[in-house]
Design a protein around this motif. Structure first.
Motif, mmCIF file in Angstrom:
data_model
loop_
_atom_site.group_PDB
_atom_site.id
_atom_site.type_symbol
_atom_site.label_atom_id
_atom_site.label_comp_id
_atom_site.label_asym_id
_atom_site.label_seq_id
_atom_site.Cartn_x
_atom_site.Cartn_y
_atom_site.Cartn_z
ATOM 1 N N ARG A 55 -3.625 4.121 7.545
ATOM 2 C CA ARG A 55 -3.728 4.287 5.857
ATOM 3 C C ARG A 55 -4.018 6.134 5.803
ATOM 4 N N TYR B 212 0.725 -1.450 -0.544
ATOM 5 C CA TYR B 212 0.441 0.008 -0.376
ATOM 6 C C TYR B 212 0.733 1.378 0.258
ATOM 7 N N LEU C 176 0.007 4.211 1.433
ATOM 8 C CA LEU C 176 -1.054 4.267 2.340
ATOM 9 C C LEU C 176 0.286 4.384 3.773
ATOM 10 N N LEU D 118 1.312 9.366 2.462
ATOM 11 C CA LEU D 118 1.987 8.316 1.688
ATOM 12 C C LEU D 118 3.566 8.650 1.733
ATOM 13 N N GLU E 196 -0.999 14.546 3.886
ATOM 14 C CA GLU E 196 -1.420 13.027 4.797
ATOM 15 C C GLU E 196 -2.660 13.739 4.181
ATOM 16 N N LEU E 197 -3.589 13.296 4.706
ATOM 17 C CA LEU E 197 -4.731 12.673 3.650
ATOM 18 C C LEU E 197 -5.392 13.760 4.875
ATOM 19 N N LEU E 198 -7.097 14.718 4.218
ATOM 20 C CA LEU E 198 -7.555 15.395 5.141
ATOM 21 C C LEU E 198 -8.211 13.970 6.006
ATOM 22 N N MET E 199 -8.937 13.349 5.353
ATOM 23 C CA MET E 199 -9.922 12.193 6.493
ATOM 24 C C MET E 199 -9.815 10.799 6.541
ATOM 25 N N PRO E 200 -8.568 10.296 7.089
ATOM 26 C CA PRO E 200 -7.926 9.339 6.878
ATOM 27 C C PRO E 200 -9.134 8.230 7.594
ATOM 28 N N MET E 201 -9.028 6.550 7.071
ATOM 29 C CA MET E 201 -10.230 6.020 7.391
ATOM 30 C C MET E 201 -9.593 5.447 8.584
#
Lengths: 345, 803
Positions: B549, B520, B522, B552, B540-545
């Protein structure tokens, strides 16, 4: 002297006969035929003979020597053969012992599928186009006729980095970028790559997966060209007797849009668990490039037209190899990976 | 969308067509039928029963002994439901019946009492609990008094029906209604439509005398119509209406609410019913909410509104969130007598935003979001009014209270039949095209070689020529499209040199024994920069799950190590993996991160297997280094390649090297730090990562053949004693530099450190090859060159010839 010669001959022949090895025989040769051997001595001693006897005697000695040499050489050949045979006997091995293993890895099954598809289309004149995995909202959505607020954006929940940047949800932005770069010129590309969607990982979903798409733009590209191309693909990928069928569908970036089914490669269309008893397996989505998409990239949609198609290598690998859980592709269990070594067909 | 085929047949003739075949036809024409559901589940022996008598079971508190008339006989059935009573008409599964869950009904004895069947709930007949009317949710279902004992309950409950489950694409919101599906089916089957009736006798009193309407947010709500119905009697809906709703996946409540839902399902136009008296103000005002304004919705949740949320108010406070959900304060209840029916056109974007803001989805919002038919707003209101008159005894007031600034003009598309055929690669006749348009009930005119088409407003997806192409093609049949290949200038396809080299790299690594992994992109914050060749601000993701993850990666090694740990924990002796993938560094001018394609590899455990020949060798640094050297040879960079000691966090400080090409760092190779190995329960593990893009983009010299010489080469071996710390690479470099043009090869063949050596010294043996392609070398020439090498070694490295 003649008697002496006869006696010598008897003696040598006996010794030759008695020699049991190449070495022994060589010793005999040196002892009797060598420069210091008795035969040579005899020849040297001929000087004491009367002149008229010398030729006769000389000839006699030569005859004996030749005779002895012939016998010796025959014996030599025999002994040499025996020696080789003994050697070969000693060198015998157990041929059923295992060979030295050749250490080899192999392609990941997804790469295997992707390369197979790439090669198939390269053969039809396509090039491979790639693009970034982190994309602008514009290329991922807007340039593909998915403006902000478009209901179809709900179809694919995305990982955003910022308001305008996200992890691409499909490989279609590569198409948008290629169109923009080609400035109205014809295009024939295949775009493979990783894509990302906000899904919980389970047997059928993966937040990261692979897509491979194709795009053809040119003068008078027709829907029949799409159908013909997909049929070539289906036959090469899944077998010559595959049939295809198109069903109307919807994608914002194509109009008309279709989904393609192939006749089941396991049961041939009679119905089995692979095709869920329908005889058909859904393989990919496709369609004629939406005029908005063409226009946005600077193509005159009245003059040029195109088709696009896209599919998931995971799904194809799962169908082809009977893999039941998409997570296997990302666990990298060697017991899984190593099964995709050998050739097919 | 769930479509009852029985209900559908009220609007379009589907007789003689097996529902499965109908489903197939609908699918082939463009709307995918995901499932064909038999509501009867093949049930038999499930009949109406009349409970003549009920007495308590002497041995069990919760059980009742019922004498039930099942038509041909009266039989005893034990029933445990709390709501069973004498005098009820009930559902009886008789012995031999098989219920949807697979339960087989047999004669039985319950605590000594005979029971000849089972009195059933709706759930036991396969109806989802969420659809069962609340009154019967926890017990048996009670049938109307008119039910006849002994008759099958299936027709009575509408269970002798097949439901088609449609998987609708976002463009086909027209099929979110029974009428919409009927239009589609009518076009497919060339059958005419029968429309629902909206006939009632209106009262003399005018609706406008009862209710005042103001729309302040005309942009969000260009059309609003209210019907007022007095003297309504709120009660249970007739059974046919209830089971149609259940078939459509809607739970019945009372006749007023059921009628609004029924018309919603029929027309696709959401309606809402207000209790007129509970509005209190005799007024409706549609406006945008005030920021922070509150409303309690029908699901008893208090919701804080935002200023862009459209609300229906009574002039003072919100009574509904427009198009999404009604408010509890104005809800129709058992005592309601006057009802206001709202039918409106709320703009899709506004409803979508509001629905998203409150994470609230309803049958209504789903339809508004996709756009409803402007021409059905009034029709639906009238249809509801007529049903209220018919089924709730209501008195419909004359006229409507209405604000209407909605543009209802149909979209016009002009297209030439030639264009259609050109794009399809077909030759469909004009007659066939117009016949399809007629079947679709599209208005058209054929003139001047063109088709002038007015798309009906229910088909909001028809806007451009290509939409017409699709309609013609799908109705004509996609099977009829011929198969051709693009006719164009023929050009060779192929890989770019980068892509071709990348394939060679993969093949090489696999030939060297490594399996390709894909991991992956992430990762976690902790792992994102670990072992990285180069670090830069992370993406970085705004709203990671999940935290795992959320970022990046900047190195491929951590996830490869995870895979190694996974495999090692599952008894793999050797794990050798490589991956080619992107890392994400910092930010470019465009705002996107730099994406660099990297190559990483990890090897752990045994390298040579323990075979019957007795060899067995663990992986080591030089296995991986050899792979790198081989790779660089493949790529034509051997002469530029050097390795230098390096220190990287998490890697063995004495066994880490930078990989350089012409002095530029392009990668690293190392043993994993022993403490990292221990954490992961790994044996000695070696890692490699390099900037593959940089390597593959490097220019390579053209490949020229060097003539194969007829002359022999001369080899001289030397064994040197040097200080232990002396790098052999340095010695090799000295030899190469000092050997002159005749020295063609230097090969290290032995290294010894140990007892036989003086402490602090080691012995290094090289084999030197001298060669001139033009002639045979003389001894003297070789001795001269060789002496220079020995001299340089002595002077520059303090190396002595080993005696």
């Amino acid at each position: 002297m003649e008697a002496q010669l006869q006696q010598l001959k008897e003696e040598v022949l006996q010794k030759i006969e008695a020699s049991a090895s190449v070495k022994e025989l060589n010793d005999v040769r040196v002892a009797y035929l060598g420069k210091k051997g008795p035969i040579t001595d005899l020849l040297k001693g001929m000087g004491k003979l009367p002149a008229e006897e010398r030729p006769k005697m000389g000839a006699l000695v030569n005859v004996v020597r030749e005779e002895v040499t012939t016998v010796l050489e025959a014996r030599m050949t025999l002994l040499q053969e025996q020696a080789i045979n003994e050697q070969l006997e000693k060198e015998s091995i157990d041929v059923t012992l295992p060979g030295r293993p050749v250490k080899m890895g192999n392609h990941h099954p997804l790469t295997r599928v992707v390369e197979e598809i790439e090669d198939l289309f390269i053969g039809m004149g396509y090039e491979i186009a790639e693009g970034p995995e982190v994309e602008k909202d514009y290329y991922n959505f807007e340039a593909l006729n998915l403006p902000k607020g478009h209901p179809a954006r709900d179809m694919q929940d995305s990982f955003y980095i910022s308001e305008d940047i996200l992890l691409r949800t499909h490989t279609s932005p590569v198409q948008a970028r290629t169109m923009e770069a080609k400035e109205g010129q014809p295009i024939k590309i295949i775009c493979p790559g990783k894509v990302y969607r906000r899904d919980n990982d389970d047997a059928t979903h993966s937040h990261q997966f692979t897509q491979i798409e194709g795009l053809v733009i040119g003068e008078n590209i027709r829907m029949s060209d799409l159908k013909g191309t997909l049929s070539v693909f289906a036959k090469k990928m899944f077998g010559d007797d595959r049939e295809i069928r198109l069903r109307p569908s919807f994608f914002p970036f194509t109009e008309p849009s279709v989904e393609m089914d192939i006749s089941c490669f396991k049961c041939g269309g009679d119905g089995c668990n692979v095709c869920k008893k329908t005889g058909w397996i859904e393989i990919l989505g496709a369609g004629m490039v939406h005029p908005n998409v063409l226009e946005m990239a600077g193509y005159d949609s009245k003059k040029l037209s195109g088709f696009a198609f896209g599919m998931g290598p995971e799904r194809i690998a799962m169908l082809k190899y009977g893999v039941e859980d998409i997570r296997h592709f990302y666990t990298n269990d060697v017991r899984f990976l190593s099964q995709f070594h050998r050739t097919e067909v | 969308m769930l479509v009852s085929t029985k209900w559908l047949s009220e609007y379009v003739n589907t007789q003689g067509l097996d529902p499965k075949d109908l489903g197939e036809k609908i699918t082939r024409a463009g709307i995918e039928v995901d499932a064909v559901l038999d509501r009867s589940h093949g049930m038999t022996n499930v009949v109406v029963g009349y409970v003549k008598e009920k007495v308590k079971h002497p041995e069990a508190d919760k059980l009742n002994i019922c004498q039930v008339d099942v038509g041909e006989e009266t039989t005893q059935i034990i029933c445990g439901a709390p709501n069973v009573e004498a005098g009820q008409k009930v559902i009886v599964a008789r012995p031999g019946a098989v219920l949807p869950g697979g339960m087989k009904i047999k004669k039985a004895k319950l605590r000594g009492e005979e029971s000849n069947g089972m009195i059933c709930s709706l759930q036991e007949l396969g109806i989802e609990g969420r659809l069962v009317p609340k009154a019967y949710a926890d017990g048996i279902y009670v049938l109307p008094e008119t039910a006849v004992p002994g008759e099958s309950v299936l027709p009575l409950l509408g269970l002798d029906d097949i439901v088609l489950e449609l998987g609708l694409t976002p463009n086909r919101s027209d099929a979110l209604s029974m009428l919409g599906v009927a239009y589609e089916v009518g076009a497919i089957l060339s059958e005419d439509m029968k429309y629902p009736e909206a006939a009632y006798t209106a009262s003399n009193v005018k609706a406008t005398d009862f209710l005042k309407l103001t729309v302040e947010a005309i942009e969000e709500n260009p059309m609003y119509i209210a019907k007022v119905v007095k003297n309504v009697q709120v009660k249970e809906s007739p059974l046919w209406l209830q089971h149609r709703l259940m078939a459509a996946g809607v739970r019945p409540h009372n006749n007023v609410v059921d009628i609004t839902n029924y018309v919603l399902m029929e027309y696709g136009q959401p309606l809402h019913a207000f209790d007129y008296d509970r509005l209190e103000t005799k007024e409706i005002v549609v406006r945008l909410a005030g920021d922070g304004e509150k409303i309690v919705t029908l699901d008893d949740q208090e919701r804080t509104l935002k200023s862009n949320n459209l609300v229906i108010t009574n002039g003072n406070e919100p009574v509904a969130i427009a198009g999404v959900m009604g408010g509890a304060n104005s809800e129709v209840h058992d005592g309601t007598t006057t009802v206001v029916i709202e039918s409106a056109y709320f703009v899709s974007g506004s409803v979508r935003q509001t629905s998203k803001d409150h994470n609230l989805r309803s049958d209504a919002s789903a339809r508004f979001e996709k756009g409803v038919d402007p021409n059905r707003v009034i029709l639906a209101a009238e249809r509801a009014a007529s049903l209220l008159a018919e089924l709730a005894g209501g008195e419909v007031l004359a006229g409507s209270v209405i604000v209407d600034e909605l543009d209802k003009t149909p979209a016009e598309v002009v297209v030439s039949p030639d264009f259609i055929n050109n794009r399809l690669g077909m030759k469909i006749s004009l007659e066939d095209m117009t016949s399809i348009l007629t079947r679709l009930k599209f208005d058209y005119q054929a003139a001047n070689g063109l088709l002038y088409i007015k798309a009906p407003t229910r088909r909001q997806d028809i806007k451009i020529e290509e939409d017409i192409i699709e309609e013609i093609a799908r109705m004509y049949g996609y099977d009829e499209i011929p198969m051709t290949l693009p006719v164009e200038e023929s050009k060779p396809g192929g890989l770019t040199s980068y892509q071709a080299k990348r394939r060679q790299v993969r093949a090489y690594l696999e030939g060297a024994g490594l399996y390709q992994a894909i991991t992956y992109s992430l990762t976690s914050k902790e792992m994102s920069q670990k072992f990285a060749l180069e670090t830069a601000p992370v993406t970085e993701l705004l709203m990671p799950m999940s935290e795992e993850r959320s970022i990046l990666r900047q190195s491929l090694i951590p996830h490869l190590l995870e895979a190694v740990t996974y495999n090692t924990a599952r008894q793999a002796d050797t794990v050798a993996l490589y991956e080619v993938g992107s890392v994400f560094l910092g930010e470019t001018d465009s705002g996107l991160p730099h994406e660099q394609e990297h190559l990483a590899a990890v090897i752990s455990g045994k390298w040579l297997d323990h075979s019957w020949q007795g060899e067995k060798k663990a992986v080591d640094f030089f296995v991986l280094k050899g792979i790198v050297e081989g790779l660089m040879e493949l790529l034509g960079h051997t002469s530029e390649l050097t390795f230098e000691r390096a220190v990287v966090d998490g890697l063995h400080p004495g066994r880490t090297a930078s990989i350089k090409l012409s002095g530029e760092k392009i990668g690293l190779i190392a043993q994993l730090h022993p403490s990292e190995q221990k954490d992961r329960d790994l044996k000695e593990t070696y890692v490699l990562e390099m900037d593959l893009a940089k390597v593959l983009n490097k220019e390579v010299e053209a490949l020229y053949y060097a003539p194969v010489s007829k002359f022999p080469s001369i080899t001289r071996d030397i064994a040197l004693v040097v200080d232990s710390e002396k790098a052999t690479g340095e010695l090799q470099a000295i030899i190469q530099l000092s050997g002159g043009r005749l020295l063609k090869g230097v090969n290290l063949f032995d290294l010894y450190e140990g007892e036989k050596m003086e402490p602090g010294k080691k012995s290094v043996a090289f084999s030197l090859t001298y060669f001139d392609p033009e002639r045979t070398l003389t001894d003297e020439e070789v001795v001269n060159a060789h002496n220079k090498v020995l001299k340089a070694l002595a002077e520059q490295a303090g190396a002595e010839l080993r005696g």
